[in-house]
Design a protein around this motif. Structure first.
Motif, mmCIF file in Angstrom:
data_model
loop_
_atom_site.group_PDB
_atom_site.id
_atom_site.type_symbol
_atom_site.label_atom_id
_atom_site.label_comp_id
_atom_site.label_asym_id
_atom_site.label_seq_id
_atom_site.Cartn_x
_atom_site.Cartn_y
_atom_site.Cartn_z
ATOM 1 N N UNK A 242 0.831 -1.221 0.000
ATOM 2 C CA UNK A 242 0.000 0.000 0.000
ATOM 3 C C UNK A 242 0.860 1.264 0.000
ATOM 4 N N UNK A 243 1.964 1.210 -0.705
ATOM 5 C CA UNK A 243 2.823 2.389 -0.835
ATOM 6 C C UNK A 243 3.892 2.467 0.241
ATOM 7 N N UNK A 244 4.581 3.605 0.259
ATOM 8 C CA UNK A 244 5.662 3.789 1.223
ATOM 9 C C UNK A 244 6.420 5.066 0.907
ATOM 10 N N UNK A 245 7.668 5.114 1.331
ATOM 11 C CA UNK A 245 8.481 6.306 1.064
ATOM 12 C C UNK A 245 9.815 5.896 0.446
ATOM 13 N N UNK A 246 10.387 6.808 -0.313
ATOM 14 C CA UNK A 246 11.714 6.588 -0.887
ATOM 15 C C UNK A 246 12.582 7.804 -0.568
ATOM 16 N N UNK A 247 13.765 7.543 -0.061
ATOM 17 C CA UNK A 247 14.732 8.623 0.156
ATOM 18 C C UNK A 247 15.984 8.299 -0.645
ATOM 19 N N UNK A 248 16.376 9.244 -1.473
ATOM 20 C CA UNK A 248 17.564 9.058 -2.314
ATOM 21 C C UNK A 248 18.624 10.069 -1.881
ATOM 22 N N UNK B 261 25.261 6.531 -4.779
ATOM 23 C CA UNK B 261 23.876 6.967 -4.576
ATOM 24 C C UNK B 261 23.204 5.914 -3.705
ATOM 25 N N UNK B 262 22.567 6.364 -2.644
ATOM 26 C CA UNK B 262 21.848 5.422 -1.791
ATOM 27 C C UNK B 262 20.350 5.656 -1.908
ATOM 28 N N UNK B 263 19.609 4.545 -2.003
ATOM 29 C CA UNK B 263 18.149 4.595 -2.015
ATOM 30 C C UNK B 263 17.644 3.824 -0.807
ATOM 31 N N UNK B 264 16.745 4.425 -0.069
ATOM 32 C CA UNK B 264 16.118 3.739 1.066
ATOM 33 C C UNK B 264 14.618 3.728 0.821
ATOM 34 N N UNK B 265 14.080 2.524 0.657
ATOM 35 C CA UNK B 265 12.654 2.370 0.384
ATOM 36 C C UNK B 265 12.003 1.742 1.615
ATOM 37 N N UNK B 266 11.099 2.483 2.233
ATOM 38 C CA UNK B 266 10.506 2.008 3.489
ATOM 39 C C UNK B 266 8.993 1.902 3.367
ATOM 40 N N UNK B 267 8.461 0.806 3.870
ATOM 41 C CA UNK B 267 7.000 0.664 3.889
ATOM 42 C C UNK B 267 6.549 0.064 5.205
ATOM 43 N N UNK B 268 5.246 0.161 5.452
ATOM 44 C CA UNK B 268 4.676 -0.431 6.665
ATOM 45 C C UNK B 268 3.730 -1.566 6.266
ATOM 46 N N UNK C 125 20.446 -4.346 0.962
ATOM 47 C CA UNK C 125 20.208 -4.897 2.292
ATOM 48 C C UNK C 125 18.730 -4.733 2.604
ATOM 49 N N UNK C 126 18.118 -5.805 3.113
ATOM 50 C CA UNK C 126 16.678 -5.764 3.380
ATOM 51 C C UNK C 126 16.410 -6.030 4.855
ATOM 52 N N UNK C 127 15.749 -5.071 5.504
ATOM 53 C CA UNK C 127 15.252 -5.277 6.870
ATOM 54 C C UNK C 127 13.752 -5.492 6.774
ATOM 55 N N UNK C 128 13.270 -6.610 7.273
ATOM 56 C CA UNK C 128 11.833 -6.850 7.176
ATOM 57 C C UNK C 128 11.324 -7.556 8.427
ATOM 58 N N UNK C 129 10.115 -7.198 8.820
ATOM 59 C CA UNK C 129 9.492 -7.839 9.985
ATOM 60 C C UNK C 129 8.018 -8.043 9.674
ATOM 61 N N UNK D 162 5.011 -5.586 10.337
ATOM 62 C CA UNK D 162 5.570 -4.268 10.700
ATOM 63 C C UNK D 162 5.988 -3.479 9.454
ATOM 64 N N UNK D 163 6.682 -4.155 8.548
ATOM 65 C CA UNK D 163 7.091 -3.473 7.323
ATOM 66 C C UNK D 163 8.454 -3.908 6.832
ATOM 67 N N UNK D 164 8.850 -3.281 5.743
ATOM 68 C CA UNK D 164 10.117 -3.616 5.091
ATOM 69 C C UNK D 164 10.867 -2.341 4.720
ATOM 70 N N UNK D 165 12.163 -2.373 4.940
ATOM 71 C CA UNK D 165 13.020 -1.275 4.476
ATOM 72 C C UNK D 165 14.135 -1.878 3.635
ATOM 73 N N UNK D 166 14.257 -1.368 2.417
ATOM 74 C CA UNK D 166 15.286 -1.849 1.504
ATOM 75 C C UNK D 166 16.320 -0.750 1.312
#
Lengths: 140, 113
Positions: A59-65, A72-79, A123-127, A130-134
């Motif tokens: 259902x979407x999320x956020x991206x920080x570049x 270049x780092x991309x962080x994609x976070x969702x709940x 690197x993938x953090x997921x729970x 709770x959500x996932x952050x890539x």
């Protein structure tokens, strides 16, 4: 050293018509900065796959570049629901996408594999629940 | 001299739908309808031959840096896809030819690419 540029985007969920807007904007800005075209292509592809995953599954999320002098780092976070088995999800062809998504041409089980292929580090953090952050990095 | 998207206009089998920002060299051809495969395997500068004419196809072509999309089998682009292509400056063509024949014709126009 301070980042050259930091960009932040909200990715709306369940809206395939808007998926790719953030990646396209990043592509334009990297081009304006004079970043190597092949590095731009890698970032654009990896980020778009991430956006699509967030639209399909979370259902979407956020991206920080963040653009640094040498990467270049991309962080994609969702709940969203989280990924039960990351290793399996990284396997080419493995997909849990619903049929309506496949009809659009997605859901081939190439999302995470493409993200890995086109980045120098992932690197993938997921729970679950709770959500996932890539976290993805492309060297420039 | 390399084939460009501008030169595809001169082929009567291909109808231009959206001109693209500028004439781009066509470096190769890629045929596929699964967008994630296209993302992973099409090369920059490819003429992408497909039957997918939705807005996501335009996003994929833009981000994978394809030279253009050639929509085969008499399929039509969604209006939203054409609008997005105008915004992104990517060239769109359509043809009544099947995918294989369309790709072969591009190859011939490009002198074997």
């Amino acid at each position: 050293m301070a980042a050259l540029l930091t960009l932040h985007y909200d990715v709306p969920g369940d809206d395939f018509t808007r998926a790719g807007e953030a990646s396209s904007d990043v592509k334009k800005k990297l081009k304006a900065l004079g970043v190597d075209p092949e590095a731009i292509r890698k970032v654009a592809i990896a980020m778009y796959e991430g956006e699509i995953n967030m639209v399909i599954h979370a259902h979407g999320g956020t991206v920080t570049v963040t653009v640094e002098p040498d990467h270049i780092q991309m962080v994609l976070a969702d709940t969203g629901p989280g990924i039960p088995n990351v290793e399996l999800a990284m396997t080419e062809g493995y997909s849990t996408a619903p049929d309506e998504v496949r009809n659009l041409g997605f859901g081939a089980g190439m999302g995470l594999p493409n993200m890995k292929k086109y980045t120098d580090d992932i690197h993938i953090d997921t729970e679950l629940g709770v959500g996932t952050t890539v976290y993805m990095t492309v060297q420039i | 001299m390399k084939l460009t998207t501008q030169e595809l206009l001169s082929c009567p089998s291909f109808s231009p739908v959206c001109g693209g920002e500028e004439a781009r060299p066509v470096e190769g051809i890629y045929c596929c309808d699964l967008l994630s495969l296209v993302m992973g395997r099409a090369k920059a500068g490819d003429c992408w031959v497909t039957v997918m004419g939705n807005i996501n196809a335009v996003a994929v072509a833009t981000l994978a840096d394809a030279a253009c999309i050639l929509l085969a089998e008499g399929m039509s682009f969604d209006p939203a896809a054409v609008e997005r292509a105008r915004q992104q400056g990517i060239a769109l063509f359509r043809t009544e030819l099947p995918v294989y024949e369309a790709a072969r014709l591009v190859e011939q126009l490009g002198g074997g690419l």
